[in-house]
Structure formats: C-alpha cells, structure tokens
Design a protein around this motif. Sequence first.
Motif, PDB file in Angstrom:
ATOM      1  N   LEU A 132       0.844  -1.182   0.000  1.00 31.14           N
ATOM      2  CA  LEU A 132       0.000   0.000   0.000  1.00 31.14           C
ATOM      3  C   LEU A 132       0.888   1.243   0.000  1.00 31.14           C
ATOM      4  N   PHE A 133       0.720   2.104  -1.010  1.00 35.79           N
ATOM      5  CA  PHE A 133       1.506   3.330  -1.138  1.00 35.79           C
ATOM      6  C   PHE A 133       0.630   4.547  -0.833  1.00 35.79           C
ATOM      7  N   VAL A 134       1.118   5.396   0.066  1.00 41.32           N
ATOM      8  CA  VAL A 134       0.458   6.653   0.391  1.00 41.32           C
ATOM      9  C   VAL A 134       1.505   7.755   0.279  1.00 41.32           C
ATOM     10  N   GLY A 135       1.268   8.735  -0.580  1.00 42.27           N
ATOM     11  CA  GLY A 135       2.244   9.813  -0.723  1.00 42.27           C
ATOM     12  C   GLY A 135       2.323  10.330  -2.135  1.00 42.27           C
ATOM     13  N   ASP A 136       3.318  11.161  -2.385  1.00 39.25           N
ATOM     14  CA  ASP A 136       3.475  11.794  -3.693  1.00 39.25           C
ATOM     15  C   ASP A 136       4.958  12.063  -3.915  1.00 39.25           C
ATOM     16  N   GLY A 137       5.308  12.354  -5.150  1.00 48.16           N
ATOM     17  CA  GLY A 137       6.692  12.639  -5.474  1.00 48.16           C
ATOM     18  C   GLY A 137       7.031  12.230  -6.888  1.00 48.16           C
ATOM     19  N   VAL A 138       8.266  12.458  -7.272  1.00 44.59           N
ATOM     20  CA  VAL A 138       8.679  12.250  -8.655  1.00 44.59           C
ATOM     21  C   VAL A 138       8.585  10.776  -9.075  1.00 44.59           C
ATOM     22  N   LYS A 139       8.693   9.845  -8.120  1.00 48.39           N
ATOM     23  CA  LYS A 139       8.602   8.420  -8.461  1.00 48.39           C
ATOM     24  C   LYS A 139       7.171   7.888  -8.371  1.00 48.39           C
TER      25      LYS A 139
END
Length: 277
Positions: A132-139
Amino acid sequence: PYTLLIHDVYPDLAAAVGKTRPGSIIFRFSDFANRWLYKHASKIIVVGRDMADKIKEKSAGLDPCIEYIPNWAELETVEPRPREGNELLAALGIEADLVLLYAGNLGYPNDIESILKAAEILAKSKAAVHFLFVGDGVKRRLVEAAVSGKNNENITYIGPKPRSEQSIFLNACDAGLVALVRGMLGVSMPSRTYNLLAAGRPILAITEPGSEIERTVTEASAGWCVEPGNPQALANKILEILAEREKLPEMGKRAREAAVGRFGLAMAIARYREVLD
C-alpha cells in the motif's frame, strides 16, 4: 557565532540520486563552501549518528563540535490502533493479506524500484502480501505504472493523505516500509521512521548497514533491514515475515516503546536546550 542544523547532507545526496558525481566541479565547490560553514559554526547538529560520522569525515582538520539530536515522533497525534476494523483496509478489501505500507515522499532518494520489483516477484508466487503506497513525489509515476501493469494486483496507490489522518493510514498495515537508495549512508534520515514507531508498527527498512535507520530499528528490536537494490532479498525477507506473522504484535509493542522512550518531542526539546545553552 551560529549553530548549523543539518537534515540532509549536500552535495552527497545529489550524487546518490545521480544528479551530480563526486569529483565534479559542482560537488567540489559545494564541499568547499560547506567546509567554510563547518569551520565557523560554534556547533553542528545532525539527525543521525551515521551523519555525524559523515560530517567528521568532511570536516577533517577543522574539529567542529558535532551533536546528534534525532527527530521526533508525533506522539500526541499518532497512536497505535487495532488493525482489525481499520477503515482503510476494509475499504480496500485487503484485510486478510500481510500489508506493507509505504507512506511518505516518493522521491529520488527512495528505493521505490526495489519495492515494486519485490512486489512483482511475490505476485508470481501468489503470496498473500499487499503493498500500500500513500504519498506523492517524482517516483509516483513508477508506482502508477506498476498498478496499471499486468499481474500487479498486490499493489495499491491511494495518493497523498493529510497528516490529520496519520493514525488511520499508519495503522493500515502489518509493517511499514522505509527505503533509501544506495549512497545515502550518513546523508539523510527519513523522519517518517519515528511516526511508524509511534503507530506501533514494525519497520522493514531498505538501507545500508550502519545507517541511522538500521541502528534505530535494530536497537528497538522492531524490524528488519535489507540492503538497497536487491529486490530478491527483499522478497525473501517479506516471505520470512509472512511465515512468522504471529510475532508482529510483540514487535509493534517494542516499536511504540521506542517511540515513547527515545523519540518524544519533549526529549528533543530538552536536547536542543542543552546543546544551544
């Protein structure tokens, strides 16, 4: 006189993510400028013991006063909550799986590639594991591409969430993931580590031996470490965790105890008062 507080070491961070290289003009100029700062600072505060070693190396001959003060957990707003009944897990329908949470910046310094490759390996073996991924960014684009790919039903990306919901999404897992690319030893210490501990969740860290993350997890007996750039080793470790899933609640208790006993805001303030007095 001034006190220098270092959260990330440049230009080493830029070199670790491939934006410059050691020995380049930019790298050498930055190191030269930093040595001027180190020389004239009354004290240098770093957020990792590996970072203290790095600054000692980079300030050789200057003998600055280096103090280690770790960042802190948000104990007032982040607390352990039962996994059972977690609204996010229920909404996603992944309550039965071993859930590994990556929450935070999806940036160049983070070894997202190894996590996604390990997820692919585990998907082929039909292991009951969900990422489960929570977040933001260039990747972020790498995660979105993985989610839309074939046979990647074990990955969910829900984008960034407000900090006010930390106690919900940090508890929506069996263990948290903290990941840095190779070359980040002594360069940075992800502060999300402390809130995962505060939520009473063990940590699976992708990090180099001797890093502050490794020391924190090992000293608390609250997790595991795998070196960056080795997805197969990461997948193997996750299978070990799955096989010993019954041990996770006790590890979670130790994680919370470490957060309360070592990484509270009051303790950090006391150390800053001591160092700056």
